[in-house]
Write a protein that holds these residues in place. Sequence first.
Motif, PDB file in Angstrom:
ATOM      1  N   SER A  18       0.854  -1.193   0.000  1.00 53.73           N
ATOM      2  CA  SER A  18       0.000   0.000   0.000  1.00 53.73           C
ATOM      3  C   SER A  18       0.883   1.234   0.000  1.00 53.73           C
ATOM      4  O   SER A  18       2.103   1.147   0.218  1.00 53.73           O
ATOM      5  N   GLY A  19       0.261   2.372  -0.186  1.00 53.26           N
ATOM      6  CA  GLY A  19       1.011   3.618  -0.122  1.00 53.26           C
ATOM      7  C   GLY A  19       1.583   3.863   1.265  1.00 53.26           C
ATOM      8  O   GLY A  19       2.710   4.343   1.414  1.00 53.26           O
ATOM      9  N   HIS A  20       0.803   3.524   2.279  1.00 57.96           N
ATOM     10  CA  HIS A  20       1.295   3.707   3.640  1.00 57.96           C
ATOM     11  C   HIS A  20       2.459   2.784   3.951  1.00 57.96           C
ATOM     12  O   HIS A  20       3.387   3.157   4.671  1.00 57.96           O
ATOM     13  N   GLN A  71       5.571   4.347   2.607  1.00 48.69           N
ATOM     14  CA  GLN A  71       6.131   5.419   3.433  1.00 48.69           C
ATOM     15  C   GLN A  71       6.996   4.857   4.558  1.00 48.69           C
ATOM     16  O   GLN A  71       8.084   5.372   4.830  1.00 48.69           O
ATOM     17  N   TYR A 122      -1.717  14.165   2.908  1.00 42.03           N
ATOM     18  CA  TYR A 122      -2.838  13.224   3.023  1.00 42.03           C
ATOM     19  C   TYR A 122      -3.109  12.968   4.512  1.00 42.03           C
ATOM     20  O   TYR A 122      -2.163  12.769   5.284  1.00 42.03           O
ATOM     21  N   THR A 152      -1.450  10.146   6.292  1.00 44.03           N
ATOM     22  CA  THR A 152      -0.011  10.305   6.495  1.00 44.03           C
ATOM     23  C   THR A 152       0.258  11.151   7.735  1.00 44.03           C
ATOM     24  O   THR A 152       1.190  10.874   8.494  1.00 44.03           O
ATOM     25  N   GLU A 206       4.532  16.146  -0.254  1.00 45.08           N
ATOM     26  CA  GLU A 206       3.813  15.680  -1.436  1.00 45.08           C
ATOM     27  C   GLU A 206       4.038  16.691  -2.551  1.00 45.08           C
ATOM     28  O   GLU A 206       4.176  17.881  -2.275  1.00 45.08           O
ATOM     29  N   ASN A 209      -2.496  16.443  -1.269  1.00 47.72           N
ATOM     30  CA  ASN A 209      -3.833  15.924  -1.064  1.00 47.72           C
ATOM     31  C   ASN A 209      -4.300  16.392   0.324  1.00 47.72           C
ATOM     32  O   ASN A 209      -3.622  16.099   1.295  1.00 47.72           O
ATOM     33  N   ASP A 236       6.114  12.298  -1.971  1.00 47.45           N
ATOM     34  CA  ASP A 236       4.942  11.486  -2.291  1.00 47.45           C
ATOM     35  C   ASP A 236       4.347  12.080  -3.570  1.00 47.45           C
ATOM     36  O   ASP A 236       3.826  13.197  -3.559  1.00 47.45           O
ATOM     37  N   THR A 285       1.919  10.724  -5.455  1.00 44.22           N
ATOM     38  CA  THR A 285       0.672  10.011  -5.747  1.00 44.22           C
ATOM     39  C   THR A 285      -0.300  10.840  -6.588  1.00 44.22           C
ATOM     40  O   THR A 285      -0.842  10.365  -7.577  1.00 44.22           O
ATOM     41  N   SER A 286      -0.533  12.085  -6.167  1.00 49.56           N
ATOM     42  CA  SER A 286      -1.585  12.875  -6.807  1.00 49.56           C
ATOM     43  C   SER A 286      -1.153  13.459  -8.149  1.00 49.56           C
ATOM     44  O   SER A 286      -2.004  13.774  -8.980  1.00 49.56           O
ATOM     45  N   SER A 310       1.259   5.916  -3.642  1.00 46.71           N
ATOM     46  CA  SER A 310       0.165   4.992  -3.444  1.00 46.71           C
ATOM     47  C   SER A 310      -0.259   4.618  -4.859  1.00 46.71           C
ATOM     48  O   SER A 310      -0.902   5.417  -5.549  1.00 46.71           O
ATOM     49  N   THR A 333      -2.374   2.642  -5.599  1.00 51.51           N
ATOM     50  CA  THR A 333      -3.821   2.478  -5.461  1.00 51.51           C
ATOM     51  C   THR A 333      -4.589   3.513  -6.294  1.00 51.51           C
ATOM     52  O   THR A 333      -5.707   3.249  -6.728  1.00 51.51           O
ATOM     53  N   LYS A 334      -4.010   4.672  -6.474  1.00 53.31           N
ATOM     54  CA  LYS A 334      -4.725   5.825  -7.020  1.00 53.31           C
ATOM     55  C   LYS A 334      -4.566   5.901  -8.542  1.00 53.31           C
ATOM     56  O   LYS A 334      -4.929   4.982  -9.228  1.00 53.31           O
ATOM     57  N   GLY A 377      -1.768  -0.626  -3.411  1.00 54.26           N
ATOM     58  CA  GLY A 377      -0.338  -0.900  -3.601  1.00 54.26           C
ATOM     59  C   GLY A 377       0.461   0.357  -3.380  1.00 54.26           C
ATOM     60  O   GLY A 377      -0.089   1.463  -3.285  1.00 54.26           O
ATOM     61  N   LEU A 407      -9.283   8.249  -4.288  1.00 55.51           N
ATOM     62  CA  LEU A 407      -9.078   9.270  -5.312  1.00 55.51           C
ATOM     63  C   LEU A 407      -8.323   8.633  -6.463  1.00 55.51           C
ATOM     64  O   LEU A 407      -7.834   7.517  -6.358  1.00 55.51           O
TER      65      LEU A 407
HETATM   66  C1  LIG Z   1      -3.935   7.275  -0.607  1.00 55.96           C
HETATM   67  C2  LIG Z   1      -2.694   8.008  -0.318  1.00 55.96           C
HETATM   68  C3  LIG Z   1      -1.713   7.466   0.510  1.00 55.96           C
HETATM   69  C4  LIG Z   1      -1.864   6.131   1.188  1.00 55.96           C
HETATM   70  O1  LIG Z   1      -1.927   5.121   0.238  1.00 55.96           O
HETATM   71  P1  LIG Z   1      -2.668   3.713   0.487  1.00 55.96           P
HETATM   72  O2  LIG Z   1      -2.432   2.973  -0.779  1.00 55.96           O
HETATM   73  O3  LIG Z   1      -4.104   4.017   0.747  1.00 55.96           O
HETATM   74  O4  LIG Z   1      -1.994   3.116   1.682  1.00 55.96           O
HETATM   75  C5  LIG Z   1      -0.573   8.203   0.717  1.00 55.96           C
HETATM   76  N1  LIG Z   1      -0.392   9.409   0.150  1.00 55.96           N
HETATM   77  C6  LIG Z   1      -1.321   9.956  -0.650  1.00 55.96           C
HETATM   78  C7  LIG Z   1      -1.067  11.294  -1.258  1.00 55.96           C
HETATM   79  C8  LIG Z   1      -2.504   9.283  -0.920  1.00 55.96           C
HETATM   80  O5  LIG Z   1      -3.424   9.835  -1.721  1.00 55.96           O
END
Ligand SMILES: *Cc1c(COP(=O)(O)O)cnc(C)c1O
Length: 430
Positions: free
Chosen positions: A87-89, A92, A113, A116, A156, A160, A185, A187-188, A207, A209-210, A220, A372
């Motif tokens: 996961s994203g967490h 980290q 986030y 976080t 980030e 987020n 980070d 992610t966004s 993450s 996941t997004k 992931g 998201l």
């Molecule tokens: C969702 C998110 C995370 C955590 O990721 P997970 O996959 O939910 O553990 C961390 N940072 C940002 C910016 C996120 O949007």
Amino acid sequence: MSDSPTYGFDTLQIHAGARPDPATGARQTPIYQSTAYVFRDADHAAALFNLQEVGYIYSRLTNPTVAVLQERLATLEGGVGAVCCSSGHAAQIMALFPLMGPGKNVVASTRLYGGTVTQFSQTIKRFGWSAKFVDFDDLDALREAIDDDTRAVFCESVANPGGYVTDIRAVADVADAAGLPLIVDNTSATPYLCQPISQGATLVVHSTTKYLTGNGTVTGGCIVDSGKFDWSASDKFPSLSAPEPAYHGLKFHETFGNLAFTFHGIAIGLRDLGMTMNPQAAHYTLMGIETLSLRMQRHVENAVKVATWLENDPRVDYVTYAGLPSSPYAERAQRCYPKGTGGLFTVAIKGGYDACVKLVDSLEIFSHVANLGDTRSLIIHSASTTHRQLTPEQQEAAGAGPNVVRVSIGIEDADDLIRDLDQALAKACG
Ligand SMILES: *Cc1c(COP(=O)(O)O)cnc(C)c1O
């Protein structure tokens, strides 16, 4: 395919790391749903365990499907290696793990986030680590927050949820002067909109996941290493520069050079923390990344249209989206994020908390979910959900006050999204 830097992003998002399966010729990357891998003989097994030969032992450490994703993400981010995790967490924790120790701290941006903020302000204390939060627009405050026990700087890129964008180059210069790695980070923004390594970041976390997976199917994460940090320049990072007791005294930096962080992440991080990505998740994420640039272009285009419409609506107090000319970050966004600032922004509704809750309940296309970066448009009232565990001050700092909803604009027809918001605002604001 060799990952030649002459290939463009659109080509690399489809091909980097992947090659036809040598056993079957399968063109798409197979899902190697196998826990373990047969050693050729006892010498081969010993060489793998000694990290003298790279290969597959056991899927908590490495898996061929996950390895393709790791190579693709490293390529798209301009790094030398990547480690995927569950996961994203998890990413980290995995990013901080080789750097930190009891009594050590990370200096982090206030604009993060919500999960976080909680992970850094509460949970990491159990490891004896701590975090100091500062406003990264105030570079003097950042410099002052760094002390002898600081081991990393964290922010980030596109934050987020607050419509904030970081000037990564400026932050990287401060981290650099202090001899510290900068972790971003991304992610966004995704590597399509921002490549933090090219602006001085040491490590990039995601993450997946997004937006990378893009369709809300799997969780992931990953850590991409720039390979540029000199872990031996000081005695601050003994896990990488000194004999590592957790791997019979191996010196990772001396042995693996610019791949030290990546090897440590697999050989010790995944081995002992076990936050491994499974091959099914890697498969879905690889599928998603094939269309990343196309989706991000549409996310940005739609977000600009919807944010502009909302900003001009009398029922709306304000919109925080760095992609709007009215944003205090408009100049920075143009300079640092020329392809756009993603699909995520917050909207303050004049009716406050109650109107936000009603709005969320009245939307038809938007889904009310804690996620998201989906193809679908999503909305959440952060103050009553993702940012609920934060203090009112932390909520405000993160751009998640009670009168604010966060939207993640999908790739549907922008006009349909606007019509949906219009009817729901009518119900919410009377
Ligand atoms: C969702 C998110 C995370 C955590 O990721 P997970 O996959 O939910 O553990 C961390 N940072 C940002 C910016 C996120 O949007």
